[in-house]
Every structure is written in structure tokens, then in C-alpha cells.
Design an enzyme around this catalytic site. Structure first.
Site, mmCIF file in Angstrom:
data_model
loop_
_atom_site.group_PDB
_atom_site.id
_atom_site.type_symbol
_atom_site.label_atom_id
_atom_site.label_comp_id
_atom_site.label_asym_id
_atom_site.label_seq_id
_atom_site.Cartn_x
_atom_site.Cartn_y
_atom_site.Cartn_z
ATOM 1 N N THR A 142 0.725 -1.179 -0.014
ATOM 2 C CA THR A 142 -0.069 0.010 0.058
ATOM 3 C C THR A 142 0.554 1.116 0.101
ATOM 4 O OG1 THR A 142 -0.272 -0.111 2.451
ATOM 5 C CG2 THR A 142 -2.003 -0.966 1.104
ATOM 6 N N HIS A 149 0.062 -16.661 -4.549
ATOM 7 C CA HIS A 149 -0.832 -16.121 -5.656
ATOM 8 C C HIS A 149 -0.522 -16.059 -6.879
ATOM 9 C CE1 HIS A 149 -3.487 -15.377 -1.670
ATOM 10 N NE2 HIS A 149 -3.592 -16.839 -2.052
ATOM 11 N N CYS A 183 -1.346 -17.653 -22.829
ATOM 12 C CA CYS A 183 -2.331 -18.096 -23.723
ATOM 13 C C CYS A 183 -2.941 -19.345 -23.576
ATOM 14 C CB CYS A 183 -1.831 -18.112 -25.299
ATOM 15 S SG CYS A 183 -3.140 -18.921 -26.335
ATOM 16 N N CYS A 199 -3.990 -14.017 -27.866
ATOM 17 C CA CYS A 199 -2.717 -14.261 -28.428
ATOM 18 C C CYS A 199 -2.396 -14.112 -30.028
ATOM 19 C CB CYS A 199 -2.695 -15.741 -28.441
ATOM 20 S SG CYS A 199 -0.913 -16.647 -28.780
ATOM 21 N N THR A 226 -1.050 -8.145 6.057
ATOM 22 C CA THR A 226 -2.031 -9.094 5.755
ATOM 23 C C THR A 226 -3.146 -9.247 6.748
ATOM 24 O OG1 THR A 226 -2.678 -11.514 5.070
ATOM 25 C CG2 THR A 226 -0.664 -11.063 6.509
ATOM 26 N N ASN A 233 1.069 -4.999 11.237
ATOM 27 C CA ASN A 233 -0.300 -5.020 10.685
ATOM 28 C C ASN A 233 -0.755 -3.716 11.060
ATOM 29 O OD1 ASN A 233 -1.283 -6.155 8.307
ATOM 30 N ND2 ASN A 233 -3.285 -6.344 9.628
ATOM 31 N N ILE A 274 3.840 -0.759 7.715
ATOM 32 C CA ILE A 274 4.949 -1.554 7.574
ATOM 33 C C ILE A 274 6.383 -0.967 6.891
ATOM 34 C CG2 ILE A 274 4.296 -2.715 5.481
ATOM 35 C CD1 ILE A 274 5.236 -5.264 6.942
HETATM 36 P P1 CNA Z 1 -6.279 -7.603 2.556
HETATM 37 O O1 CNA Z 1 -7.284 -8.582 3.184
HETATM 38 O O2 CNA Z 1 -6.405 -6.296 1.849
HETATM 39 O O3 CNA Z 1 -5.394 -7.195 4.125
HETATM 40 C C1 CNA Z 1 -4.507 -6.149 4.110
HETATM 41 C C2 CNA Z 1 -3.960 -5.961 5.515
HETATM 42 O O4 CNA Z 1 -2.783 -5.161 5.363
HETATM 43 C C3 CNA Z 1 -5.082 -5.259 6.435
HETATM 44 O O5 CNA Z 1 -5.143 -5.820 7.403
HETATM 45 C C4 CNA Z 1 -4.435 -3.940 6.572
HETATM 46 O O6 CNA Z 1 -4.836 -3.420 7.859
HETATM 47 C C5 CNA Z 1 -2.936 -4.011 6.298
HETATM 48 N N1 CNA Z 1 -2.243 -2.920 6.047
HETATM 49 C C6 CNA Z 1 -2.487 -2.046 4.960
HETATM 50 N N2 CNA Z 1 -1.601 -1.273 4.768
HETATM 51 C C7 CNA Z 1 -0.634 -1.391 5.704
HETATM 52 C C8 CNA Z 1 0.577 -0.975 5.928
HETATM 53 N N3 CNA Z 1 1.000 -0.041 5.333
HETATM 54 N N4 CNA Z 1 1.276 -1.468 6.980
HETATM 55 C C9 CNA Z 1 0.979 -2.438 7.857
HETATM 56 N N5 CNA Z 1 -0.193 -3.049 7.425
HETATM 57 C C10 CNA Z 1 -1.086 -2.555 6.278
HETATM 58 O O7 CNA Z 1 -4.865 -8.230 2.097
HETATM 59 P P2 CNA Z 1 -4.270 -9.888 2.265
HETATM 60 O O8 CNA Z 1 -2.811 -9.833 1.506
HETATM 61 O O9 CNA Z 1 -4.474 -10.393 3.254
HETATM 62 O O10 CNA Z 1 -5.259 -10.691 1.455
HETATM 63 C C11 CNA Z 1 -4.976 -11.656 0.359
HETATM 64 C C12 CNA Z 1 -5.199 -11.078 -0.904
HETATM 65 C C13 CNA Z 1 -4.995 -9.544 -1.445
HETATM 66 C C14 CNA Z 1 -4.287 -11.859 -1.863
HETATM 67 O O11 CNA Z 1 -4.981 -12.799 -2.603
HETATM 68 C C15 CNA Z 1 -3.557 -10.825 -2.703
HETATM 69 O O12 CNA Z 1 -3.367 -11.360 -4.187
HETATM 70 C C16 CNA Z 1 -4.468 -9.916 -2.686
HETATM 71 N N6 CNA Z 1 -4.161 -8.363 -3.253
HETATM 72 C C17 CNA Z 1 -2.592 -8.264 -3.580
HETATM 73 C C18 CNA Z 1 -2.218 -7.062 -3.796
HETATM 74 C C19 CNA Z 1 -0.838 -6.802 -4.350
HETATM 75 O O13 CNA Z 1 -0.404 -7.763 -5.161
HETATM 76 N N7 CNA Z 1 -0.163 -5.797 -4.260
HETATM 77 C C20 CNA Z 1 -2.935 -5.841 -3.788
HETATM 78 C C21 CNA Z 1 -4.481 -6.030 -3.501
HETATM 79 C C22 CNA Z 1 -4.897 -7.363 -3.159
#
Ligand code: CNA
Length: 249
Positions: A30, A123, A131, A155, A199, A222, A240
Site C-alpha cells: 500500500t 497467488h 495464452c 494471442c 495481511t 499490521n 510496515i
Molecule cells: P487484505 O485482506 O487487503 O489485508 C491487508 C492488511 O494489511 C489489512 O489488515 C491492513 O490493515 C493491512 N495494511 C494495509 N496497509 C498497511 C501498511 N502500510 N502497513 C501495515 N499494514 C497494512 O490483503 P491480504 O494480502 O491479506 O489478502 C490476500 C489477497 C489480497 C491476496 O490474494 C492478494 O493477491 C490480494 N491483493 C494483492 C495486492 C498486491 O499484489 N499488491 C493488492 C491487493 C490485493
């Protein structure tokens, strides 16, 4: 505990550990400008015709490919995102021999862009696309450029193919790659310290991997609450990137 006390505690844990594994999710990126799913400004709190879990599912991909790609292009592909201090510090800690593996639920490739080498992408990755018909490989740039009339990339590498290109991303209703899963479990089992960061631990089976941890120190960085909060030896609620920026290698 103040911010700086938490960071000093994390520093002490890092200094005393010899085999650290990082398990992360969307919150790690983020601070690179990529929205997560479950934060208040995340994708789950935006208005869309279908919930993200529906659009990002295997059945939806095949049933409504154009709508899938409309969402995917608008919300999942973030162009120009760069690694933030969390990605960068984890890569430096790996080079220093401290971090043994990064296990990520992210699909953005930013850990590798920062220089991490042992990265298990539970993931998949938006950087790889194939393709469906002839398995030809396409980069993210190819997907961005190749929109066709309906937004669906097709493709062009094999004469007469025109198969639909699918991102190498694990959609809802799809299984995780067995090899990636096995290596992730192995890494977590062998770690003396597990850092879980960015996460919500709400997506399974990925989130269940942390239960393989048998080491002595569990750290959670988190912003929001998670189901593992009560198990953590150190819980940090700060962004983070800002936390890792202050860790010395
Ligand atoms: P989620 O469910 O969106 O959780 C994100 C967590 O991170 C939340 O608990 C937030 O409070 C916390 N958070 C957000 N920003 C910060 C920060 N700067 N510092 C600390 N904590 C923070 O996402 P998860 O990854 O748990 O869920 C899994 C999904 C989201 C996966 O399948 C990913 O593929 C999917 N995803 C990925 C991306 C990416 O690749 N960047 C983006 C959006 C979703």
C-alpha cells in the site's frame, strides 16, 4: 509501547535471529500506491458491479472475460509502482543472510523488483501471462498494450491462435501451486523468527501456512487486527514501510 520502542524490540529480535521468514500480503504494497482489499480505502470498500471475490474467480473469468479484464485493468494492474522501504529492507536482509525467504500473497512482483531472490508467490504474478490455447508467454506490458476491441488480450504469437490470455494469478476457486506451497511450508518450519506483515490473514489456504511455524519469535506488523494478534510476541500497528525503514541490517 511507543513507536520507537516497538522498532527497537524488532531490531533486537532480528539481531538475535538467524533464520527469519517473512509472510506478507497486500498491506506490504500500500505504501507503494497499490490498494489492498480490506482496508477502508481498499478495493472491497469500493462500488463495483460484482464483489471483487466474484470477479476474481475462475468461473467469472471464463463466463465474463471482458468484465473480468475491465476490473483487472482498472484495479489490479497498477502501473509505475515501485518497491517501498519494506520491500527494500527485506531484500537487504536476505543479502545479509538474515532473511531466508519471503512468502507473499501479493501478485505485484515488488519483492523481486527490490532484489529479493527467494520469493514464494502463493497467488502468482501479474507479470506472467499465458495464452490459454498455445501457452505462449506474455509480459504485463503485453497485456496493457493488447486490449483488442473488447479489452480481452488475445494471442498474437502463434499464427491463427488468437487464444485468450490468462494472467498467472491464482483466482478464487483455483488451487495454489503445490511446489510453491511445499517450499513455503518448509521455509516456515525452518524459521526461528516469523514476521507476518500487511495481511488480514483472511484468505485461505494461504493464511493457514503460519500454523507450521515452530520457532521462538512471532512478529506481527499490521495496521488492522488479525486472528494471530494474540499469538504474537511482538505486535506493531504502524505502517510496515515506516517500520522496516528504521531496521538496521
Ligand atoms: P487484505 O485482506 O487487503 O489485508 C491487508 C492488511 O494489511 C489489512 O489488515 C491492513 O490493515 C493491512 N495494511 C494495509 N496497509 C498497511 C501498511 N502500510 N502497513 C501495515 N499494514 C497494512 O490483503 P491480504 O494480502 O491479506 O489478502 C490476500 C489477497 C489480497 C491476496 O490474494 C492478494 O493477491 C490480494 N491483493 C494483492 C495486492 C498486491 O499484489 N499488491 C493488492 C491487493 C490485493
Amino acid at each position: 509501547m511507543s513507536d520507537s520502542e516497538s522498532v527497537e524490540k524488532l531490531q533486537k529480535i532480528m539481531d538475535e535471529s538467524s533464520s527469519v521468514v517473512f509472510f506478507g500480503g497486500a498491506g506490504v504494497s500500500t505504501e507503494s500506491g497499490i490498494p489492498d482489499f480490506r482496508s477502508t480505502d481498499g478495493l472491497y470498500n469500493q462500488q463495483w458491479r460484482y464483489p471483487p471475490e466474484t470477479i476474481l474467480s475462475r468461473s467469472f473469468f471464463y463466463a465474463q472475460t471482458a468484465e473480468f479484464y475491465r476490473f483487472y485493468r482498472a484495479k489490479i494492474i497498477v502501473q509505475g509502482a515501485k518497491p517501498n522501504p519494506a520491500h527494500i529492507k527485506l531484500a537487504e536482509l536476505e543479502k545479509a543472510g538474515k532473511v531466508k525467504a519471503v512468502i507473499t500473497q501479493n501478485i505485484d512482483g515488488l519483492h523481486q523488483a527490490a532484489g529479493s531472490e527467494v520469493v514464494y508467490e502463493l497467488h502468482g504474478s501479474i507479470l506472467r501471462n499465458y495464452c490459454e490455447h498455445c501457452r505462449a508467454f506474455y509480459s504485463l506490458e503485453d497485456i496493457i498494450q493488447n486490449k483488442g476491441a473488447d479489452g480481452i488480450p488475445r494471442c498474437t504469437k502463434t499464427a491463427g491462435c488468437a487464444g485468450v490470455i490468462k494472467p498467472d494469478v491464482v483466482l478464487y476457486e483455483e488451487s495454489l501451486n503445490t511446489d510453491v506451497l511445499t517450499k513455503s511450508i518448509e521455509a516456515i518450519r525452518n524459521a526461528d523468527t516469523l514476521i507476518i506483515g500487511g495481511t488480514s490473514l483472511a484468505v485461505y489456504p494461504a493464511a493457514s501456512l503460519i500454523h507450521y511455524f515452530r520457532g521462538s519469535r512471532l512478529v506481527l506488523v499490521n495496521k488492522g487486527e488479525t486472528s494471530a494478534d494474540t499469538r504474537a510476541d511482538l505486535l506493531i500497528r504502524e505502517p510496515i514501510g515506516q517500520v522496516f525503514e528504521r531496521i538496521r541490517v
